[in-house]
Design a protein around this motif. Structure first.
Motif, PDB file in Angstrom:
ATOM      1  N   SER A   1       0.848  -1.188   0.000  1.00 51.07           N
ATOM      2  CA  SER A   1       0.000   0.000   0.000  1.00 51.07           C
ATOM      3  C   SER A   1       0.883   1.237   0.000  1.00 51.07           C
ATOM      4  O   SER A   1       2.058   1.186   0.360  1.00 51.07           O
ATOM      5  CB  SER A   1      -0.925   0.014   1.221  1.00 51.07           C
ATOM      6  N   GLY A   2       0.293   2.346  -0.426  1.00 50.95           N
ATOM      7  CA  GLY A   2       1.042   3.596  -0.531  1.00 50.95           C
ATOM      8  C   GLY A   2       1.024   4.099  -1.953  1.00 50.95           C
ATOM      9  O   GLY A   2       0.131   3.767  -2.744  1.00 50.95           O
ATOM     10  N   GLU A   3       2.013   4.916  -2.309  1.00 45.31           N
ATOM     11  CA  GLU A   3       2.136   5.390  -3.686  1.00 45.31           C
ATOM     12  C   GLU A   3       2.346   4.203  -4.621  1.00 45.31           C
ATOM     13  O   GLU A   3       2.970   3.204  -4.244  1.00 45.31           O
ATOM     14  CB  GLU A   3       3.318   6.353  -3.822  1.00 45.31           C
ATOM     15  N   PRO A   4       1.859   4.304  -5.871  1.00 46.21           N
ATOM     16  CA  PRO A   4       2.018   3.185  -6.798  1.00 46.21           C
ATOM     17  C   PRO A   4       3.446   3.075  -7.329  1.00 46.21           C
ATOM     18  O   PRO A   4       4.121   4.073  -7.575  1.00 46.21           O
ATOM     19  CB  PRO A   4       1.049   3.536  -7.930  1.00 46.21           C
ATOM     20  N   LEU A   5       3.892   1.826  -7.512  1.00 48.46           N
ATOM     21  CA  LEU A   5       5.205   1.530  -8.078  1.00 48.46           C
ATOM     22  C   LEU A   5       5.036   0.429  -9.116  1.00 48.46           C
ATOM     23  O   LEU A   5       4.663  -0.696  -8.776  1.00 48.46           O
ATOM     24  CB  LEU A   5       6.180   1.090  -6.984  1.00 48.46           C
ATOM     25  N   LEU A   6       5.284   0.751 -10.364  1.00 46.02           N
ATOM     26  CA  LEU A   6       5.133  -0.198 -11.473  1.00 46.02           C
ATOM     27  C   LEU A   6       6.482  -0.814 -11.801  1.00 46.02           C
ATOM     28  O   LEU A   6       7.452  -0.106 -12.076  1.00 46.02           O
ATOM     29  CB  LEU A   6       4.574   0.524 -12.703  1.00 46.02           C
ATOM     30  N   MET A   7       6.546  -2.144 -11.793  1.00 45.69           N
ATOM     31  CA  MET A   7       7.772  -2.886 -12.067  1.00 45.69           C
ATOM     32  C   MET A   7       7.719  -3.442 -13.484  1.00 45.69           C
ATOM     33  O   MET A   7       6.787  -4.175 -13.843  1.00 45.69           O
ATOM     34  CB  MET A   7       7.929  -4.032 -11.066  1.00 45.69           C
ATOM     35  N   ILE A   8       8.725  -3.115 -14.303  1.00 43.02           N
ATOM     36  CA  ILE A   8       8.740  -3.539 -15.704  1.00 43.02           C
ATOM     37  C   ILE A   8       9.766  -4.653 -15.900  1.00 43.02           C
ATOM     38  O   ILE A   8      10.957  -4.484 -15.630  1.00 43.02           O
ATOM     39  CB  ILE A   8       9.052  -2.363 -16.648  1.00 43.02           C
TER      40      ILE A   8
ATOM     41  N   ALA B   1       7.169  -3.356  -1.127  1.00 44.50           N
ATOM     42  CA  ALA B   1       5.751  -3.339  -0.753  1.00 44.50           C
ATOM     43  C   ALA B   1       5.528  -2.891   0.680  1.00 44.50           C
ATOM     44  O   ALA B   1       4.390  -2.604   1.065  1.00 44.50           O
ATOM     45  CB  ALA B   1       5.146  -4.721  -0.964  1.00 44.50           C
ATOM     46  N   SER B   2       6.590  -2.797   1.481  1.00 49.09           N
ATOM     47  CA  SER B   2       6.434  -2.305   2.850  1.00 49.09           C
ATOM     48  C   SER B   2       6.062  -0.826   2.868  1.00 49.09           C
ATOM     49  O   SER B   2       5.518  -0.336   3.864  1.00 49.09           O
ATOM     50  CB  SER B   2       7.728  -2.530   3.643  1.00 49.09           C
ATOM     51  N   GLN B   3       6.338  -0.112   1.769  1.00 49.74           N
ATOM     52  CA  GLN B   3       6.031   1.321   1.718  1.00 49.74           C
ATOM     53  C   GLN B   3       5.282   1.755   0.465  1.00 49.74           C
ATOM     54  O   GLN B   3       4.837   2.898   0.390  1.00 49.74           O
ATOM     55  CB  GLN B   3       7.327   2.136   1.847  1.00 49.74           C
ATOM     56  N   TYR B   4       5.159   0.855  -0.520  1.00 47.87           N
ATOM     57  CA  TYR B   4       4.542   1.229  -1.791  1.00 47.87           C
ATOM     58  C   TYR B   4       3.524   0.181  -2.232  1.00 47.87           C
ATOM     59  O   TYR B   4       3.589  -0.981  -1.826  1.00 47.87           O
ATOM     60  CB  TYR B   4       5.617   1.406  -2.877  1.00 47.87           C
TER      61      TYR B   4
END
Length: 285
Positions: free
Chosen positions: A68-75, A95-98
């Motif tokens: 949870s938090g701001e989104p982070l997209l992994m490519i 994922a602990s912060q995003y």
């Protein structure tokens, strides 16, 4: 079978071994001059999470999400899928912060494909279209290996979609003298009759890519470049060149680590990534 074909197949097998090494759920220890020792550790079990789907840019993209938090997209990188690409400990730290999203490039894993000519710009268009399909106007982006090529094209073609950008094991072109090993491996895969259609398309896209060198100086986002000092596919010298072109970029080298070092040192890569993403680079600091 000709000697040339045998050579191509041998190189393709080597590439698969390099990219498959250090899969999910590991931590490492290392000593100077020695290869990292990979040992099991608790981590996110990627394949235990449900696959979801989103329609974007004419294809149906399979993805997973956690945190949870701001989104982070992994490519994903070349020949990688979300089932095999990412180290579970690395993802757990992020994922602990995003709110982390992993997905399969078109034609790979759970994602569908079209008959369009393969291109790095097409993969970046897919990433750009996936964000609003997931109800975001923009995301932080992390790309590794070919994923870092897609990430560069994404921030150049769709800058409004990118908040911050991390490029791991990066090159601005596979046709530089420094990336001749990478070029040979990609070319061998394109000629390998046993390679899957999706992987061949990724190889064709890489071979057709004109690179980003002339456009790097125009990138005005916060960018972190990460590379292992033992990376023979995208050597540190290339990362240094890119850092010199992107004003204010972060350059982080990890001692004794190979290509896609986050698989071998997930804690170090994960914590460094969190530091970068969480850093306020807008005055007043």
């Amino acid at each position: 079978m000709t000697k040339l074909t045998s050579c191509f197949l041998a190189i393709a097998v080597l590439f698969s071994v390099i990219l498959a090494a250090g899969c999910t759920g590991s931590t490492t220890t290392s000593t100077p001059g020695a290869a990292p020792v990979v040992t099991p550790a608790p981590a996110i079990s990627v394949t235990s999470l449900p696959v979801q789907y989103a329609d974007a840019n004419g294809v149906r993209i399979g993805y997973r999400e956690f945190g949870s938090g701001e989104p982070l997209l992994m490519i994903c990188g070349f020949n990688g899928t979300m089932d095999t690409m990412w180290n579970g400990t690395f993802l757990e730290i992020l994922a602990s912060q995003y709110h982390v999203y992993i997905y399969d490039n078109r034609g790979m894993g759970y994602s569908s494909d079209t008959n369009a000519t393969p291109a790095i710009s097409q993969y970046s268009d897919d990433a750009a279209a996936l964000m609003p399909a997931l109800d975001y106007s923009s995301m932080n982006v992390y790309g590794a290996s070919m994923g870092s090529s897609i990430g560069q094209q994404l921030v150049i073609d769709h800058p409004e979609r990118v908040r911050k950008l991390v490029l791991e094991s990066v090159t601005y072109s596979i046709r530089t003298p420094d990336t001749r090993v990478l070029y040979a491996l990609i070319n061998a895969t394109a000629l390998n009759p046993t390679a899957s259609e999706g992987v061949k398309e990724e190889a064709e896209a890489n071979l057709a890519w004109n690179g980003t060198w002339d456009q790097l100086s125009g990138i005005n986002k916060s960018v972190m470049l990460a590379v292992g000092t033992d990376d023979i596919l995208t050597p540190p010298n290339v990362t240094h060149q890119i850092a010199g072109q992107i004003n204010g970029s972060w350059l982080v080298e990890f001692k004794d680590l190979p290509h896609i070092g986050s698989r071998y040192a997930p804690v170090e890569y994960g914590e460094t990534t969190l530091t970068f993403l969480g850093n306020n680079e807008t005055p007043p600091y």
